[in-house]
Motif scaffolding. Sequence first.
Motif, PDB file in Angstrom:
ATOM      1  N   ARG A   1      -9.705   5.581  -4.552  1.00  0.00           N
ATOM      2  CA  ARG A   1      -9.209   4.443  -5.339  1.00  0.00           C
ATOM      3  C   ARG A   1     -10.246   3.322  -5.361  1.00  0.00           C
ATOM      4  O   ARG A   1     -10.323   2.539  -6.291  1.00  0.00           O
ATOM      5  CB  ARG A   1      -7.890   3.954  -4.761  1.00  0.00           C
ATOM      6  N   VAL A   2     -11.066   3.270  -4.301  1.00  0.00           N
ATOM      7  CA  VAL A   2     -12.121   2.248  -4.243  1.00  0.00           C
ATOM      8  C   VAL A   2     -13.128   2.493  -5.371  1.00  0.00           C
ATOM      9  O   VAL A   2     -13.549   1.570  -6.069  1.00  0.00           O
ATOM     10  CB  VAL A   2     -12.826   2.276  -2.871  1.00  0.00           C
TER      11      VAL A   2
ATOM     12  N   HIS B   1      -7.680   0.126  -5.863  1.00  0.00           N
ATOM     13  CA  HIS B   1      -7.686  -0.743  -4.685  1.00  0.00           C
ATOM     14  C   HIS B   1      -8.396  -2.029  -5.147  1.00  0.00           C
ATOM     15  O   HIS B   1      -9.557  -2.279  -4.815  1.00  0.00           O
ATOM     16  CB  HIS B   1      -8.465  -0.060  -3.555  1.00  0.00           C
TER      17      HIS B   1
ATOM     18  N   GLN C   1     -11.934  11.760   1.496  1.00  0.00           N
ATOM     19  CA  GLN C   1     -10.545  11.338   1.714  1.00  0.00           C
ATOM     20  C   GLN C   1      -9.695  12.538   2.133  1.00  0.00           C
ATOM     21  O   GLN C   1      -8.865  13.033   1.367  1.00  0.00           O
ATOM     22  CB  GLN C   1      -9.992  10.709   0.428  1.00  0.00           C
TER      23      GLN C   1
ATOM     24  N   PRO D   1     -16.728   0.914   2.095  1.00  0.00           N
ATOM     25  CA  PRO D   1     -15.465   0.170   2.256  1.00  0.00           C
ATOM     26  C   PRO D   1     -14.820   0.368   3.618  1.00  0.00           C
ATOM     27  O   PRO D   1     -13.882  -0.357   3.980  1.00  0.00           O
ATOM     28  CB  PRO D   1     -14.577   0.755   1.146  1.00  0.00           C
ATOM     29  N   GLY D   2     -15.300   1.365   4.377  1.00  0.00           N
ATOM     30  CA  GLY D   2     -14.694   1.684   5.663  1.00  0.00           C
ATOM     31  C   GLY D   2     -13.359   2.385   5.472  1.00  0.00           C
ATOM     32  O   GLY D   2     -12.731   2.211   4.430  1.00  0.00           O
ATOM     33  N   PRO D   3     -12.897   3.170   6.418  1.00  0.00           N
ATOM     34  CA  PRO D   3     -13.613   3.501   7.645  1.00  0.00           C
ATOM     35  C   PRO D   3     -14.724   4.526   7.376  1.00  0.00           C
ATOM     36  O   PRO D   3     -14.596   5.337   6.470  1.00  0.00           O
ATOM     37  CB  PRO D   3     -12.502   4.116   8.521  1.00  0.00           C
TER      38      PRO D   3
ATOM     39  N   ARG E   1       0.874  -1.181   0.000  1.00  0.00           N
ATOM     40  CA  ARG E   1       0.000   0.000   0.000  1.00  0.00           C
ATOM     41  C   ARG E   1       0.904   1.221   0.000  1.00  0.00           C
ATOM     42  O   ARG E   1       1.884   1.275   0.754  1.00  0.00           O
ATOM     43  CB  ARG E   1      -0.909   0.005   1.223  1.00  0.00           C
TER      44      ARG E   1
ATOM     45  N   ARG F   1     -16.154   7.740   1.984  1.00  0.00           N
ATOM     46  CA  ARG F   1     -15.667   8.745   2.933  1.00  0.00           C
ATOM     47  C   ARG F   1     -15.020   9.893   2.163  1.00  0.00           C
ATOM     48  O   ARG F   1     -14.487   9.681   1.075  1.00  0.00           O
ATOM     49  CB  ARG F   1     -14.605   8.032   3.784  1.00  0.00           C
TER      50      ARG F   1
END
Length: 323
Positions: free
Chosen positions: A186-187, A153, A242, A280-282, A125, A240
């Motif tokens: 990225r998700v 991701h 970022q 995807p969390g958090p 990562r 979220r």
Amino acid sequence: MLRADKTHKTRKTQRCASVKACRHILAIEGMSRDAIVALLDKAQSYVGGDSGKRRRLSVLEGYSVINLFFENSTRTRTSFEMAAKRLGANVVNMSVATSSIKKGETLLDTAATLNAMDTDVLVVRHPCSGAVVLLAEKMTCPVINGGDGAHEHPTQALIDALTIRSRKGRLSGLKVVICGDVKHSRVARSNIHLLNTMQAEVHIVAPYTLVPSGIDELGVRVHHDMHTGLRDADVIMMLRIQKERIHGAYVSSPREYYHFFGLDRKKFAVAKDDAVIMHPGPMDRGVEIDSELADDIDRSLIHQQVEVGVAVRMACLQTVMES
Ligand code: ASP
């Protein structure tokens, strides 16, 4: 037990045209439909039941997996560690805070060091988009991307796909709406590529400031209003903001953001009756999602996403070692 010879190690970085050609797992972009389905099927075989979820298997017995994380992570690093251990591998977690990288060692020096140690799989990562691809080009072992900057991701997108497939029985034809900070996520990027490949109908909802440039090329429908974007949705993925990648003011205040873009019961009501919520969390509860809705066991699949994480990463580790 996999073959012990490492003659396959000199091949160049390549995309997963088929699951057998998944030398590395660096991105969903360019991954074929067949490769995605094969990874999901393999992951499914590791979910629950008596298929080895709890047992230690010997698929990677004698191999070493290094987790090299240049960014904080709770779920991803832990689940890669558990996945590697369940497959019988030895796992080393390299903490950047205590490694030579802090002393100024370059990424490529790090690659040379890890090559010399005869690492079998490297999970990385990194906060910079493209850093993991660069590293993979220099490594003699398979590399799995655990998230690189705002780029991709891939394992998270596979987790999300398996979660949706388990609940809905398919991906194709579903209306999937990705909401929030798409620009820095990225998700979102990995999910958009995967869902397009699997012929889902992908929508995004975001304020103008959080839509990435070049979005038209990604083949999604863009909305700036939750009520329009969420109408008749099958799946809603919340993101979220970022903050770690944001320099400057992209949203006026968390309260105003929640008012317009936070998922609450009222906005959720325009989705299909059997719509599901993912994240995807958090989570930033009360900013992008209402806390009670996030915990609604009938509607929220957030817990299931975490649950299948280990199985997906087992499938990825096994696949790169077998390719
Ligand atoms: N855990 C995800 C990631 O690493 C999403 C997030 O951090 O918001 O990208």
